[in-house]
Enzyme design. Structure first.
Site, PDB file in Angstrom:
ATOM      1  N   ARG A  58       0.821  -1.221   0.000  1.00 40.44           N
ATOM      2  CA  ARG A  58       0.000   0.000   0.000  1.00 40.44           C
ATOM      3  C   ARG A  58       0.849   1.262   0.000  1.00 40.44           C
ATOM      4  NH1 ARG A  58      -2.357  -3.770   2.968  1.00 40.44           N
ATOM      5  NH2 ARG A  58      -1.444  -2.959   4.885  1.00 40.44           N
ATOM      6  N   GLU A  95       6.226  -9.457  14.861  1.00 41.95           N
ATOM      7  CA  GLU A  95       5.644 -10.139  16.022  1.00 41.95           C
ATOM      8  C   GLU A  95       5.827 -11.664  15.909  1.00 41.95           C
ATOM      9  OE1 GLU A  95       1.732  -8.720  16.553  1.00 41.95           O
ATOM     10  OE2 GLU A  95       1.431  -9.874  18.402  1.00 41.95           O
TER      11      GLU A  95
HETATM   12  P1  AMP Z   1       4.802  -2.176  11.630  1.00 43.98           P
HETATM   13  O1  AMP Z   1       6.105  -2.676  11.109  1.00 43.98           O
HETATM   14  O2  AMP Z   1       4.332  -2.912  12.834  1.00 43.98           O
HETATM   15  O3  AMP Z   1       4.821  -0.665  11.829  1.00 43.98           O
HETATM   16  O4  AMP Z   1       3.703  -2.512  10.531  1.00 43.98           O
HETATM   17  C1  AMP Z   1       3.544  -1.700   9.442  1.00 43.98           C
HETATM   18  C2  AMP Z   1       3.118  -2.445   8.213  1.00 43.98           C
HETATM   19  O5  AMP Z   1       2.092  -3.405   8.458  1.00 43.98           O
HETATM   20  C3  AMP Z   1       2.556  -1.483   7.195  1.00 43.98           C
HETATM   21  O6  AMP Z   1       3.001  -1.854   5.905  1.00 43.98           O
HETATM   22  C4  AMP Z   1       1.057  -1.601   7.349  1.00 43.98           C
HETATM   23  O7  AMP Z   1       0.415  -1.488   6.106  1.00 43.98           O
HETATM   24  C5  AMP Z   1       0.840  -2.978   7.955  1.00 43.98           C
HETATM   25  N1  AMP Z   1      -0.101  -2.956   9.110  1.00 43.98           N
HETATM   26  C6  AMP Z   1       0.215  -3.210  10.401  1.00 43.98           C
HETATM   27  N2  AMP Z   1      -0.850  -3.142  11.193  1.00 43.98           N
HETATM   28  C7  AMP Z   1      -1.902  -2.803  10.404  1.00 43.98           C
HETATM   29  C8  AMP Z   1      -3.299  -2.550  10.638  1.00 43.98           C
HETATM   30  N3  AMP Z   1      -3.838  -2.632  11.861  1.00 43.98           N
HETATM   31  N4  AMP Z   1      -4.054  -2.205   9.575  1.00 43.98           N
HETATM   32  C9  AMP Z   1      -3.523  -2.119   8.336  1.00 43.98           C
HETATM   33  N5  AMP Z   1      -2.232  -2.348   8.063  1.00 43.98           N
HETATM   34  C10 AMP Z   1      -1.420  -2.685   9.069  1.00 43.98           C
END
Ligand code: AMP
Length: 170
Positions: A58, A95
């Site tokens: 995205r 995670e």
């Molecule tokens: P992080 O590395 O935990 O910051 O996760 C970010 C990535 O995971 C991004 O590419 C987001 O598009 C996706 N992502 C994580 N959590 C969500 C969520 N609750 N809704 C949509 N996309 C998420």
């Protein structure tokens, strides 16, 4: 314009306990999409930015529109095995288990000032890995731009020392 109206909560996707922030209603509305892209660029107007690094998948949507508008180059950071040519990869832990993102070897040149873009920041792990990749390849991180921030996950802490701009906060 209240962009929050265009983000749909999808409970238990992709797994139980996660509330997925679905941006597709925002993409369907021409005015909302345009506003989102403009607001994601806005803090960085007038800054020296050579390239945007957009994160699969995205992040590509917003990153491409922003690069077009800013008149800068676009780097696509893709999941393992998708890029055809010579790659530099970054492995990072999520995670559950590990994730790998790759860019082409010629994507970043020494001295490039790069804006890292994704639709959403959750824990910040993905974004942090991309900042490390940029720096390991000789670039400089100008900052981050996200449409959505899940503030309760404190991703900003992981990106301490960097400029982090977000539009819609939960
Ligand atoms: P992080 O590395 O935990 O910051 O996760 C970010 C990535 O995971 C991004 O590419 C987001 O598009 C996706 N992502 C994580 N959590 C969500 C969520 N609750 N809704 C949509 N996309 C998420």
């Amino acid at each position: 314009m209240d962009l929050k109206k265009f983000i749909r909560d999808v409970p238990d996707f992709p797994k139980k306990g996660i509330i997925f922030k679905d941006i597709t209603p925002l993409l369907l509305n021409a005015e909302a999409f345009k506003t989102a892209v403009r607001e994601m660029i806005s803090p960085y107007r007038g800054e020296k930015i050579n390239k945007i690094l957009a994160i699969e998948a995205r992040g590509f949507i917003f990153g491409a529109a922003m690069a077009y508008e800013l008149g800068c180059g676009l780097i696509i950071a893709r999941k393992k095995g998708k890029l055809p040519w010579e790659k530099i990869k970054k492995t990072y832990s999520l995670e559950y288990g590990e994730e790998i993102l790759e860019v082409h070897r010629d994507a970043i040149e020494s001295g490039d000032r790069i804006l890292i873009v994704d639709d959403l920041i959750a824990t910040g792990g993905t974004a942090r890995a991309m900042a490390e990749l940029v720096e390991e390849m000789g670039g400089e991180v100008a900052g981050f731009s996200f449409l959505v921030e899940l503030t309760f996950l404190d991703g900003r802490k992981v990106l301490e020392g960097y400029r982090v701009e977000t539009i819609i906060k939960y």
